[in-house]
Scaffold this motif. Structure first.
Motif, mmCIF file in Angstrom:
data_model
loop_
_atom_site.group_PDB
_atom_site.id
_atom_site.type_symbol
_atom_site.label_atom_id
_atom_site.label_comp_id
_atom_site.label_asym_id
_atom_site.label_seq_id
_atom_site.Cartn_x
_atom_site.Cartn_y
_atom_site.Cartn_z
ATOM 1 N N SER A 34 0.826 -1.206 0.000
ATOM 2 C CA SER A 34 0.000 0.000 0.000
ATOM 3 C C SER A 34 0.860 1.255 0.000
ATOM 4 O O SER A 34 1.881 1.325 0.691
ATOM 5 N N ALA A 35 0.419 2.250 -0.756
ATOM 6 C CA ALA A 35 1.142 3.522 -0.809
ATOM 7 C C ALA A 35 0.772 4.423 0.367
ATOM 8 O O ALA A 35 1.544 5.304 0.747
ATOM 9 N N THR A 36 -0.422 4.264 0.924
ATOM 10 C CA THR A 36 -0.880 5.070 2.052
ATOM 11 C C THR A 36 -1.599 4.158 3.048
ATOM 12 O O THR A 36 -1.806 2.975 2.797
ATOM 13 N N SER A 58 8.905 5.763 2.090
ATOM 14 C CA SER A 58 8.847 6.631 3.265
ATOM 15 C C SER A 58 7.500 6.475 3.962
ATOM 16 O O SER A 58 6.451 6.607 3.337
ATOM 17 N N ILE A 59 7.546 6.179 5.253
ATOM 18 C CA ILE A 59 6.343 5.920 6.049
ATOM 19 C C ILE A 59 6.329 6.868 7.242
ATOM 20 O O ILE A 59 7.365 7.085 7.884
ATOM 21 N N ALA A 287 -8.969 -3.399 -5.133
ATOM 22 C CA ALA A 287 -9.421 -3.631 -3.763
ATOM 23 C C ALA A 287 -8.234 -3.824 -2.832
ATOM 24 O O ALA A 287 -7.131 -4.181 -3.261
ATOM 25 N N SER A 288 -8.492 -3.583 -1.562
ATOM 26 C CA SER A 288 -7.511 -3.820 -0.508
ATOM 27 C C SER A 288 -7.568 -5.279 -0.086
ATOM 28 O O SER A 288 -8.644 -5.828 0.138
ATOM 29 N N GLN A 289 -6.399 -5.903 0.012
ATOM 30 C CA GLN A 289 -6.327 -7.313 0.386
ATOM 31 C C GLN A 289 -5.408 -7.512 1.572
ATOM 32 O O GLN A 289 -4.465 -6.755 1.787
ATOM 33 N N GLY A 290 -5.667 -8.578 2.318
ATOM 34 C CA GLY A 290 -4.792 -9.024 3.379
ATOM 35 C C GLY A 290 -5.055 -10.498 3.599
ATOM 36 O O GLY A 290 -5.811 -10.868 4.480
ATOM 37 N N GLN A 291 -4.445 -11.339 2.777
ATOM 38 C CA GLN A 291 -4.755 -12.759 2.846
ATOM 39 C C GLN A 291 -3.500 -13.609 2.802
ATOM 40 O O GLN A 291 -2.549 -13.304 2.097
ATOM 41 N N PRO A 334 -13.965 -5.050 1.419
ATOM 42 C CA PRO A 334 -14.858 -4.084 0.758
ATOM 43 C C PRO A 334 -14.992 -2.767 1.517
ATOM 44 O O PRO A 334 -15.499 -1.791 0.972
ATOM 45 N N ASP A 335 -14.537 -2.734 2.766
ATOM 46 C CA ASP A 335 -14.605 -1.499 3.547
ATOM 47 C C ASP A 335 -13.425 -0.580 3.272
ATOM 48 O O ASP A 335 -13.365 0.540 3.792
ATOM 49 N N GLY A 336 -12.460 -1.043 2.444
ATOM 50 C CA GLY A 336 -11.261 -0.247 2.219
ATOM 51 C C GLY A 336 -10.436 -0.162 3.489
ATOM 52 O O GLY A 336 -10.059 -1.171 4.061
ATOM 53 N N ALA A 337 -10.149 1.039 3.931
ATOM 54 C CA ALA A 337 -9.499 1.311 5.228
ATOM 55 C C ALA A 337 -8.213 0.516 5.455
ATOM 56 O O ALA A 337 -8.167 -0.318 6.343
ATOM 57 N N PRO A 338 -7.115 0.766 4.754
ATOM 58 C CA PRO A 338 -7.034 1.749 3.680
ATOM 59 C C PRO A 338 -7.381 1.102 2.339
ATOM 60 O O PRO A 338 -7.573 -0.110 2.257
ATOM 61 N N GLY A 339 -7.404 1.930 1.327
ATOM 62 C CA GLY A 339 -7.578 1.374 0.000
ATOM 63 C C GLY A 339 -8.798 1.903 -0.709
ATOM 64 O O GLY A 339 -9.566 2.694 -0.158
#
Length: 360
Positions: A34-36, A58-59, A287-291, A334-339
């Motif tokens: 993720s960029a942000t 940079s974070i 979409a935002s993923q985390g799997q 589907p809620d994004g956060a982030p994304g």
């Protein structure tokens, strides 16, 4: 900043600079593209017992703000970045990333060649790592790292121990907490839902006693195969009587409750830039993923389930829908956060299903 080391279980040592907590930490090392949204990522419970590598160079540039928490107490084990910023012009800034990690007792290390590290993680898959203080002889630190056995009880450690409400004036929704992202609650609040959050150990009868209009199975950490069979049984009972929407780990459990198998990915998918194809509408969105696990396509019983979404990068199953019951699921967030929020309309679809059933 003082010097610290990141060591991996294959014997690799990375030298960097300390920020955040000075604690020594152990965990599975995963990367996020993720960029942000670093605050939402760090506070997401799917990273329980994991050390997060950020590919963004940079974070920390916009600090920490009150509206971006995905859990009250983050449980990731560490943060790895190329460069940590301690400057912010964001008017919502309350803490720097360094200060936030100190408060949460999460160690960080910067100055790491994150590109080389991510290439290694993509090649090797699951890797254990540790952030330690520099010593002349690292043999003891490696002995400790290799002796660590990471828990497979992540969900029981992050799920709420007791039910609690998130009040609203609309439809009654039960959310089963497998490692709940607050983004799911925000989406339901925007639709005026009256929400009750239940522990992952809840039974079908406990859900039925609340007489909900719908049930959501939340995201969460770890492998679905490590969870009790009673959870799969509960899902199989609930889907026959109440509209059900499953997300992330919930999606994997929903698939298992309907006879499908789940397998581990070679390396985990974490980022907000994954292209997803909606097979029904023939539309592509990000979409935002985390799997870390995926439903095996060939194990899906096509007489029971429809595959509704696929990942265009690796063709993995990203969505399912039951043919006979008002139940569906997605692997992504589907809620994004982030994304991106392109897929948040799935919550509208869930509302429509619940409303339609009430009008019958």
């Amino acid at each position: 900043m003082s010097e610290r080391y990141l060591i991996l279980d294959d014997g690799t040592v990375y030298r960097g600079q300390a920020f955040g907590s000075p604690a020594t930490t152990f965990g599975e090392v995963v990367f996020n593209t993720s960029a942000t949204g670093y605050q939402q990522i760090i506070t997401n419970q799917i990273y329980h017992n994991q050390i997060i590598v950020f590919s963004q160079p940079s974070i920390g540039g916009y600090g920490i703000d009150r509206a971006s928490y995905e859990s009250i107490e983050p449980t990731c084990k560490g943060v790895i970045v190329r460069d940590v910023a301690d400057v912010s012009t964001n008017r919502q800034r309350r803490l720097s990333l360094d200060e936030f990690l100190k408060i949460q007792n999460i160690p960080g290390i910067s100055g790491i060649d994150t590109r080389a590290l991510i290439h290694k993680l993509r090649a090797k898959g699951t890797v254990k790592g540790s952030i330690v203080d520099p010593v002349k002889d690292l043999a003891h630190a490696f002995d400790q790292l290799n002796a660590i056995v990471l828990t497979n009880q992540q969900v029981s450690q992050v799920s709420t121990p007791k039910a609690y409400p998130n009040p609203g004036t609309g439809l009654n929704v039960v959310v089963v907490d497998l490692g709940l992202k607050h983004g799911i609650l925000r989406q339901l609040s925007q639709r005026n839902c009256n929400v009750t959050v239940l522990p992952y150990s809840c039974t079908a009868d406990q859900i039925f006693d609340l007489d909900p209009d719908g049930v959501i199975l939340s995201t969460g950490p770890g492998s679905p195969t490590d969870l009790p069979d009673t959870l799969v049984t509960m899902i199989a009972e609930v889907e026959q009587r109440i509209p059900l929407f499953a997300i992330g780990l919930g999606h994997e459990l929903f698939a298992m409750a309907n006879g499908a198998s789940v397998q581990a990915l070679q390396f985990e998918h974490h980022g907000d830039n994954h292209p997803i194809l909606s097979i029904i509408t023939d539309e592509i969105f990000y979409a935002s993923q985390g799997q870390g696990y995926t439903v095996e396509r060939d194990s899906v019983d096509r007489n029971k389930m429809l595959i509704t979404h696929i990942d265009l990068v690796d063709q993995s199953v990203q969505g399912l829908r039951h043919r006979d019951f008002p139940a569906f699921s997605v692997q992504f967030f589907p809620d994004g956060a982030p994304g991106p929020l392109e897929s948040s309309e799935l919550f509208d679809e869930f509302i429509e299903i619940m409303t339609t059933r009430m009008e019958r």
